[in-house]
Design an enzyme around this catalytic site. Structure first.
Site, PDB file in Angstrom:
ATOM      1  N   GLU A  50       0.786  -1.194   0.125  1.00 45.10           N
ATOM      2  CA  GLU A  50       0.080   0.083  -0.032  1.00 45.10           C
ATOM      3  C   GLU A  50       0.850   1.268  -0.064  1.00 45.10           C
ATOM      4  O   GLU A  50       0.546   2.464  -0.390  1.00 45.10           O
ATOM      5  CB  GLU A  50      -1.270  -0.181   1.158  1.00 45.10           C
ATOM      6  N   PHE A 112     -11.317  -7.511  14.214  1.00 45.01           N
ATOM      7  CA  PHE A 112     -10.139  -7.835  13.377  1.00 45.01           C
ATOM      8  C   PHE A 112      -9.833  -6.849  12.439  1.00 45.01           C
ATOM      9  O   PHE A 112     -10.829  -6.254  11.675  1.00 45.01           O
ATOM     10  CB  PHE A 112     -10.814  -9.230  12.841  1.00 45.01           C
ATOM     11  N   GLN A 113      -8.784  -6.406  12.209  1.00 48.11           N
ATOM     12  CA  GLN A 113      -8.118  -5.566  11.298  1.00 48.11           C
ATOM     13  C   GLN A 113      -8.928  -4.097  11.563  1.00 48.11           C
ATOM     14  O   GLN A 113      -8.850  -3.162  10.671  1.00 48.11           O
ATOM     15  CB  GLN A 113      -8.194  -5.788   9.892  1.00 48.11           C
ATOM     16  N   LYS A 162     -17.493  -0.888   6.462  1.00 51.63           N
ATOM     17  CA  LYS A 162     -17.738  -1.872   5.444  1.00 51.63           C
ATOM     18  C   LYS A 162     -19.340  -1.650   5.257  1.00 51.63           C
ATOM     19  O   LYS A 162     -19.742  -1.737   4.127  1.00 51.63           O
ATOM     20  CB  LYS A 162     -17.502  -3.095   6.084  1.00 51.63           C
ATOM     21  N   MET A 474      24.318   8.598   1.263  1.00 45.45           N
ATOM     22  CA  MET A 474      24.205   9.717   1.811  1.00 45.45           C
ATOM     23  C   MET A 474      24.533   9.789   3.234  1.00 45.45           C
ATOM     24  O   MET A 474      25.230  10.863   3.855  1.00 45.45           O
ATOM     25  CB  MET A 474      22.878  10.469   1.475  1.00 45.45           C
TER      26      MET A 474
HETATM   27  C1  LIG Z   1      12.316   5.667   4.831  1.00 42.87           C
HETATM   28  C2  LIG Z   1      13.772   6.362   5.122  1.00 42.87           C
HETATM   29  N1  LIG Z   1      14.616   5.752   5.974  1.00 42.87           N
HETATM   30  C3  LIG Z   1      15.908   6.440   6.108  1.00 42.87           C
HETATM   31  C4  LIG Z   1      16.519   7.478   5.426  1.00 42.87           C
HETATM   32  C5  LIG Z   1      17.607   8.266   5.735  1.00 42.87           C
HETATM   33  N2  LIG Z   1      18.533   8.240   4.838  1.00 42.87           N
HETATM   34  C6  LIG Z   1      18.505   9.082   3.792  1.00 42.87           C
HETATM   35  S1  LIG Z   1      19.675   9.267   2.535  1.00 42.87           S
HETATM   36  C7  LIG Z   1      19.913   7.366   3.070  1.00 42.87           C
HETATM   37  C8  LIG Z   1      20.757   6.677   1.988  1.00 42.87           C
HETATM   38  C9  LIG Z   1      20.236   6.215   0.841  1.00 42.87           C
HETATM   39  O1  LIG Z   1      20.963   5.335   0.088  1.00 42.87           O
HETATM   40  P1  LIG Z   1      20.622   4.864  -1.299  1.00 42.87           P
HETATM   41  O2  LIG Z   1      19.235   4.523  -1.461  1.00 42.87           O
HETATM   42  O3  LIG Z   1      21.533   3.736  -1.436  1.00 42.87           O
HETATM   43  O4  LIG Z   1      21.056   5.872  -2.246  1.00 42.87           O
HETATM   44  P2  LIG Z   1      22.375   7.032  -2.177  1.00 42.87           P
HETATM   45  O5  LIG Z   1      22.448   7.812  -1.083  1.00 42.87           O
HETATM   46  O6  LIG Z   1      23.578   5.889  -1.913  1.00 42.87           O
HETATM   47  O7  LIG Z   1      22.293   7.586  -3.499  1.00 42.87           O
HETATM   48  C10 LIG Z   1      19.263   6.912   4.148  1.00 42.87           C
HETATM   49  C11 LIG Z   1      19.334   5.767   4.752  1.00 42.87           C
HETATM   50  C12 LIG Z   1      15.456   8.298   4.531  1.00 42.87           C
HETATM   51  N3  LIG Z   1      15.597   9.252   3.923  1.00 42.87           N
HETATM   52  N4  LIG Z   1      14.182   7.360   4.370  1.00 42.87           N
END
Ligand SMILES: Cc1ncc(C[n+]2csc(CCOP(=O)(O)OP(=O)(O)O)c2C)c(N)n1
Length: 571
Positions: A50, A112-113, A162, A474
C-alpha cells in the site's frame, strides 16, 4: 437511483474526473472492489504494497496537477499508507486516500483489522473523515477532493466502514457549491502589501528571487520569468522549485541550500532583498537561521498564512496564490538593471570546480555525476525524472537541468526512501506521452522494489536507473564528514539487480564503464514496458557542495581542487 455506498463512491470518483486508482484489496474494502467491476472507466492498478499506492497517487498528482487516488483495506492496509501520506503532506501534493473500516457497530471493539486510521493520520493529512452516515458520503467525497486540490494542496483521507459501503440509499449527486466554514483559500493579495513589496523591489540593489514548489503548483512560470526579466533579478530554486524557471535562462542561478549551487547560497547571504515565492524556508534551504541572509529585507508570498514568519521573519508577508499575486504585482514593477550584482554572481559561478567532475577520471570507475550528466545529454534534458532519496537525488538535482515545469518529481520535505519507483509509475500513468526515468539508489530501491511486479503487470513504460554504490551513500557521506569515517550500518551487500529485474520479467543491463552508458540508455528506451539499468558507480563519492546541517549557509564544504581529491580504493 438506489445505490450502495460503494457504488456512490465510484459515481463520485467518476464525477471528480478520476480515471485511475492505485490500491490493494482486503476484507473491509471488498464491497468497493466489487463495485469497481461496474465502473470500467476507472482503471485500478494493483500495487504490491500500500505504500506504493500512496506514492503512485502522489507521483500522478505531481505529474498532472490533478488529485491522485489510493485505496486500501482497514488495519495494516491503512497503516501501510502512512509513509506515503506524510510524504504527500510535506510536499503539498493533492491525494485522496480511501480506506475500508470495520462495520460501524464494531468500531472501538478491537475488531479484526481495526485501526484508528483517522486518529493516526490526523497530523499528516490536510483533513480526514470517518463516514458514519451513508447519506453524507457524496458530500464527503466532493469536499475531500476540493480540500485536497485547493489552497495549499495536500492529502485527505476518507475512512469508510464496510456496512456504509454495503448500505443502499437513494443517490442524488449534490451539485450545490461547496461551503466549508473556516476554510477559505486565499486568492488576491491586499493592495497595500503589493505596494509595500513594490517599494522594496525598487529600492533593492542586490535582489534575489527564491522560487519554490508553489510556482509550479499555481502555474506562475510565465509571471516568474516576467518579473525576473523586467527587474533583472536572479532566480534561485528550491529542490521542488526546479522547473519553475528554465535552468538555461541566464537569470537562473540554480538550486539553493544544503547541496545547492555555491553561487546561489553566496548570493542569498549577500543579497539586500529576498523575494520568496511559494517556498517555505525549510532548514535544508536556510542553514543557520541566525546568520541567514543577514543583509536582506524579505518579501514572502505564500498561500498558507501559517508559513509566513514561521522560520524567517519577513518585512512584507503576502498571503495569496502566487500566480494571482504576481499578476497583481507585475504592472507596478519598473524596468531595472543590476549589472554589478549579476557580475558578482557570475564571478562566484566561474570560481567553482564543481562541474569539472563530469570530465574527471574516476580511476577507471564510473562516477554518479557522469551517469546523470550523460543521462541528461542522451535524453536531451527533456525527460520526466523521478528520484528516490540520497546522493543520487542531489546529483540529479545538480547535473540534470530541467527546462520545463513538473519534470522533476522527488520527495523533498519528507525525504522518503522508497518513493522513486512507485512515484515514477504514478507519473507515467499521469503523463503517458512523456519519457519517464526513475533514478534510484541501491538502498531506496530495495524498500519498494516489489512494485517492479506492478510495473510489469501494467506494462508501464518506465526506465529505471539504479545508481549502485553499495552503500547507503548519503548516510555514508555524513559518516565520512562528521563521524570520522565510522561506516556503521551503511555498507550494503546487494542482490544481483539485473537477475532480480529479470525475475520480474523486466529486461535489465549492468553498466560499469562510461563508454557503455549511451548503449544501455538506448536499450532500455527500446523496450516496450519497464526496463532497468544498474550503474555500478564509485563507492565513496561525495556530493559537493555541502552545508553541514545547522551551519551558516555560506559555510559550504566545497569540492577539492583536481589532484587533491582522492578517488578511493574499492573495498
Ligand atoms: C525511509 C527512509 N529511511 C531512512 C532514511 C535516511 N536516509 C537518507 S539518505 C539514505 C541513504 C540512501 O542510500 P541509497 O538509496 O543507496 O542512495 P544513495 O545515497 O547511495 O544515492 C538514508 C538511509 C530516509 N531518508 N528514508
Amino acid at each position: 437511483m438506489l445505490l450502495s455506498g460503494a457504488e456512490i463512491l465510484m459515481e463520485c470518483l467518476l464525477r471528480e474526473g478520476v480515471d485511475v486508482i492505485f490500491g490493494y484489496p482486503g476484507g473491509a474494502i471488498l464491497p468497493t472492489y466489487d463495485a469497481m467491476t461496474k465502473y470500467p472507466q476507472i482503471h485500478h492498478v494493483l500495487v504490491r504494497h500500500e505504500q506504493g499506492a500512496a506514492h503512485m497517487a502522489d507521483g500522478y498528482a505531481r505529474a498532472t496537477g490533478k488529485v491522485g487516488v489510493a485505496i486500501a483495506t482497514s488495519g495494516p492496509g491503512a497503516t501501510n499508507l502512512v509513509t506515503g501520506i506524510s510524504t504527500a503532506m510535506m510536499d503539498s501534493s493533492p491525494i485522496v486516500c480511501i480506506t475500508g473500516q470495520v462495520t460501524r457497530g464494531a468500531i472501538g471493539s478491537d475488531a479484526f483489522q481495526e485501526t484508528d486510521i483517522t486518529g493516526i493520520t490526523l497530523p499528516i493529512t490536510k483533513h480526514n473523515y470517518l463516514v458514519m452516515n451513508t447519506h453524507e458520503l457524496p458530500y464527503i467525497v466532493r469536499e475531500a477532493f476540493y480540500i485536497a486540490r485547493t489552497g495549499r494542496p495536500g492529502p485527505v483521507l476518507i475512512d469508510i466502514p464496510k456496512d456504509v459501503q454495503i448500505e443502499k440509499i437513494d443517490f442524488v449527486y449534490p451539485e450545490d457549491e461547496i461551503h466549508l466554514p473556516g476554510y477559505r483559500p486565499p486568492e488576491y493579495a491586499d493592495e497595500r502589501d503589493i505596494e509595500a513589496a513594490l517599494d522594496l523591489i525598487h529600492e533593492a540593489e542586490r535582489p534575489i528571487i527564491l522560487a519554490g514548489h508553489g510556482i509550479l503548483m499555481s502555474g506562475a512560470m510565465q509571471q516568474l520569468k516576467d518579473l525576473a526579466e523586467l527587474a533583472q533579478i536572479p532566480v534561485a530554486l528550491t529542490l521542488l522549485g526546479k522547473g519553475a524557471m528554465p535552468e538555461n535562462h541566464p537569470l537562473t542561478i540554480g538550486m539553493m541550500g544544503m547541496h545547492g549551487e555555491a553561487a546561489s547560497n553566496y548570493a542569498i547571504q549577500e543579497a539586500d532583498l529576498l523575494i520568496a515565492l511559494g517556498m517555505r524556508f525549510d532548514d535544508r534551504v536556510t542553514g543557520n537561521l541566525k546568520t541567514y541572509a543577514p543583509h536582506a529585507k524579505k518579501i514572502h508570498v505564500e498561500i498558507d498564512p501559517s508559513e509566513i514568519n514561521k522560520n524567517v521573519k519577513v518585512n512584507v508577508g503576502i498571503v495569496g496564490d502566487v500566480r494571482v499575486v504576481l499578476d497583481q504585482l507585475l504592472p507596478g514593477v519598473q524596468r531595472q538593471t543590476h549589472p554589478e550584482w549579476l557580475n558578482r554572481i557570475r564571478d562566484w559561478q566561474e570560481d567553482s570546480d564543481e562541474r569539472d567532475i563530469i570530465n574527471r577520471e574516476g580511476g577507471g570507475k564510473l562516477l554518479s555525476a557522469q551517469v546523470i550528466n550523460d543521462l541528461w545529454k542522451f535524453t536531451k534534458g527533456d525527460a520526466v525524472t523521478v528520484t528516490d532519496v540520497g546522493q543520487h537525488q542531489m546529483i540529479e538535482a545538480q547535473y540534470y537541468p530541467h527546462q520545463r515545469p513538473k519534470t522533476l518529481i522527488t520527495s523533498g520535505g519528507a525525504g522518503t526512501m522508497g518513493f522513486g519507483l512507485p512515484a515514477a509509475i504514478g507519473a507515467k500513468f499521469g503523463r503517458p506521452d512523456e519519457e519517464v526515468w526513475a533514478i534510484i539508489g541501491d538502498g531506496g530501491f530495495q524498500m519498494t522494489l516489489c512494485e517492479l511486479a506492478t510495473a510489469k503487470q501494467e506494462n508501464i513504460n518506465i526506465n529505471i536507473c539504479i545508481v549502485n554504490n553499495a552503500y547507503l551513500g548519503m548516510v555514508r557521506q555524513w559518516q565520512e564528514f562528521f563521524y570520522e569515517e565510522r561506516y556503521q550500518a551503511t555498507p550494503m551487500v546487494n542482490p544481483d539487480f539485473v537477475k532480480l529485474a529479470e525475475a520480474y520479467g523486466v529486461p535489465a543491463v549492468r553498466v560499469t564503464e562510461r563508454e557503455k552508458i549511451e548503449e544501455a540508455i538506448n536499450f532500455v528506451r527500446s523496450v516496450d514496458g519497464p526496463a532497468l539499468i544498474e550503474f555500478v558507480v564509485e563507492k565513496e563519492e561525495v556530493v559537493y557542495p555541502m552545508v553541514p546541517a545547522g551551519a551558516d549557509l555560506h559555510a559550504m564544504i566545497r569540492r577539492p581542487k583536481l589532484g587533491d581529491e582522492k578517488v578511493k580504493e574499492q573495498k
